[in-house]
Design a protein around this motif. Structure first.
Motif, mmCIF file in Angstrom:
data_model
loop_
_atom_site.group_PDB
_atom_site.id
_atom_site.type_symbol
_atom_site.label_atom_id
_atom_site.label_comp_id
_atom_site.label_asym_id
_atom_site.label_seq_id
_atom_site.Cartn_x
_atom_site.Cartn_y
_atom_site.Cartn_z
ATOM 1 N N ALA A 1 2.775 6.238 -0.167
ATOM 2 C CA ALA A 1 1.552 5.997 -0.927
ATOM 3 C C ALA A 1 1.718 4.859 -1.924
ATOM 4 O O ALA A 1 0.800 4.064 -2.147
ATOM 5 C CB ALA A 1 1.132 7.283 -1.648
ATOM 6 N N SER A 2 2.908 4.755 -2.523
ATOM 7 C CA SER A 2 3.137 3.724 -3.547
ATOM 8 C C SER A 2 3.140 2.315 -2.956
ATOM 9 O O SER A 2 2.964 1.336 -3.669
ATOM 10 C CB SER A 2 4.464 3.992 -4.263
ATOM 11 O OG SER A 2 5.551 3.947 -3.333
ATOM 12 N N GLN A 3 3.346 2.185 -1.641
ATOM 13 C CA GLN A 3 3.417 0.873 -1.006
ATOM 14 C C GLN A 3 2.306 0.659 0.024
ATOM 15 O O GLN A 3 2.267 -0.374 0.685
ATOM 16 C CB GLN A 3 4.776 0.709 -0.309
ATOM 17 C CG GLN A 3 5.970 0.854 -1.226
ATOM 18 C CD GLN A 3 7.284 0.832 -0.474
ATOM 19 O OE1 GLN A 3 7.367 0.330 0.647
ATOM 20 N NE2 GLN A 3 8.316 1.395 -1.072
ATOM 21 N N PHE A 4 1.405 1.633 0.130
ATOM 22 C CA PHE A 4 0.409 1.572 1.199
ATOM 23 C C PHE A 4 -0.529 0.370 1.054
ATOM 24 O O PHE A 4 -0.764 -0.377 2.012
ATOM 25 C CB PHE A 4 -0.412 2.867 1.224
ATOM 26 C CG PHE A 4 -1.363 2.948 2.378
ATOM 27 C CD1 PHE A 4 -0.918 3.258 3.659
ATOM 28 C CD2 PHE A 4 -2.719 2.700 2.204
ATOM 29 C CE1 PHE A 4 -1.786 3.326 4.729
ATOM 30 C CE2 PHE A 4 -3.601 2.769 3.265
ATOM 31 C CZ PHE A 4 -3.138 3.080 4.538
ATOM 32 N N ASP A 5 -1.067 0.142 -0.146
ATOM 33 C CA ASP A 5 -2.007 -0.966 -0.343
ATOM 34 C C ASP A 5 -1.352 -2.306 -0.017
ATOM 35 O O ASP A 5 -1.952 -3.171 0.624
ATOM 36 C CB ASP A 5 -2.525 -0.977 -1.778
ATOM 37 C CG ASP A 5 -3.492 0.179 -2.049
ATOM 38 O OD1 ASP A 5 -3.954 0.794 -1.059
ATOM 39 O OD2 ASP A 5 -3.773 0.452 -3.220
ATOM 40 N N LEU B 1 -2.279 -5.112 2.898
ATOM 41 C CA LEU B 1 -2.517 -6.523 2.587
ATOM 42 C C LEU B 1 -1.588 -7.427 3.388
ATOM 43 O O LEU B 1 -2.002 -8.480 3.873
ATOM 44 C CB LEU B 1 -2.321 -6.759 1.088
ATOM 45 C CG LEU B 1 -3.428 -6.244 0.170
ATOM 46 C CD1 LEU B 1 -3.028 -6.420 -1.289
ATOM 47 C CD2 LEU B 1 -4.729 -6.975 0.456
ATOM 48 N N ASP B 2 -0.325 -7.029 3.529
ATOM 49 C CA ASP B 2 0.613 -7.822 4.316
ATOM 50 C C ASP B 2 0.152 -7.940 5.765
ATOM 51 O O ASP B 2 0.239 -9.010 6.380
ATOM 52 C CB ASP B 2 2.005 -7.193 4.268
ATOM 53 C CG ASP B 2 2.698 -7.427 2.943
ATOM 54 O OD1 ASP B 2 2.264 -8.333 2.209
ATOM 55 O OD2 ASP B 2 3.667 -6.704 2.650
#
Length: 232
Positions: free
Chosen positions: A29-33, A37-38
């Protein structure tokens, strides 16, 4: 793997879902956004759409419902509730259409090659969600087949909007194929099952084509014509 997945009540976790090809990637969840975007940047970098292109505006689809008749600019739907059947007619263009990708971009959503696809898509969605008891669809076309072939020729060009429109037609025909209805195509004098519109006859469970013409009619015998658009 599909069989194994369907029979596992506990399902599969993220990393295994990636290994099985069920999802493209996983992220906490901490890296999902940032992961989303990547992935978006990756596709943007590979796109051949010019940076100066503003895209097009997909204007609202206009349909008129009068009892059991639904009318669009290029599509008509007639419902026979006694037979639990709907007749879907796609009409050929009657006006000159864009001949280049830039002309297609300028015409935007008003171009037949895009408008007809959106209207057919909307008609199928309406029948699927709002007329679920209508189990048979009769597929018909109407108009000048040469006009259809001329209008669709722009889709063979190496232009970003031509490609996206071509892919949109693919999605529309996939929706037709997966609509879980009995599909019958009627190839009659005055029809235009040419190029893109021939895909409807190919997707039907059964297609019926008149051998010759109607008595007393000046309409030519029907044809079924494939073009480069059927190979894309």
């Amino acid at each position: 793997l599909a069989d194994a997945f369907a029979t596992r009540t506990e399902g599969v976790k993220g990393r295994q879902a990636v290994e099985w090809g069920l999802v493209d990637d996983v992220a906490p969840a901490s890296q999902f956004d940032e992961a989303v975007l990547d992935r978006a940047r990756h596709h943007v970098e590979r796109s051949d759409r010019p940076n100066t292109a503003d895209g097009i505006v997909l204007t609202p689809i206009v349909r008129a419902i009068d009892g059991d008749t639904i009318t669009y600019d290029h599509v008509r739907v007639g419902i026979d509730r006694d037979l639990a059947a709907a007749t879907i007619t796609v009409c050929a263009p009657t006006q000159p259409q864009p001949g280049t990708g830039d002309e297609l971009a300028a015409a935007g959503a008003s171009a037949w090659v895009l408008a007809a696809a959106r209207q057919l898509d909307d008609a199928m969605l309406h029948l699927r969600f709002n007329e679920s008891e209508i189990g048979t669809w009769l597929l018909r076309t109407e108009g000048d087949g040469d006009a259809v072939v001329a209008a669709e020729s722009v889709l063979g060009q190496s232009h970003w909007l031509a490609r996206e429109t071509r892919l949109y037609w693919v999605r529309v025909f996939k929706r037709l194929d997966l609509s879980a209805r009995s599909l019958f195509a009627l190839v009659e004098p005055g029809s235009c099952f040419d190029g893109l519109l021939a895909e409807q006859a190919l997707a039907a469970d059964r297609s019926y084509m008149l051998d010759g013409t109607w008595d007393g009619s000046d309409l030519a015998a029907p044809t079924l014509r494939l073009t480069d658009a059927n190979l894309g």
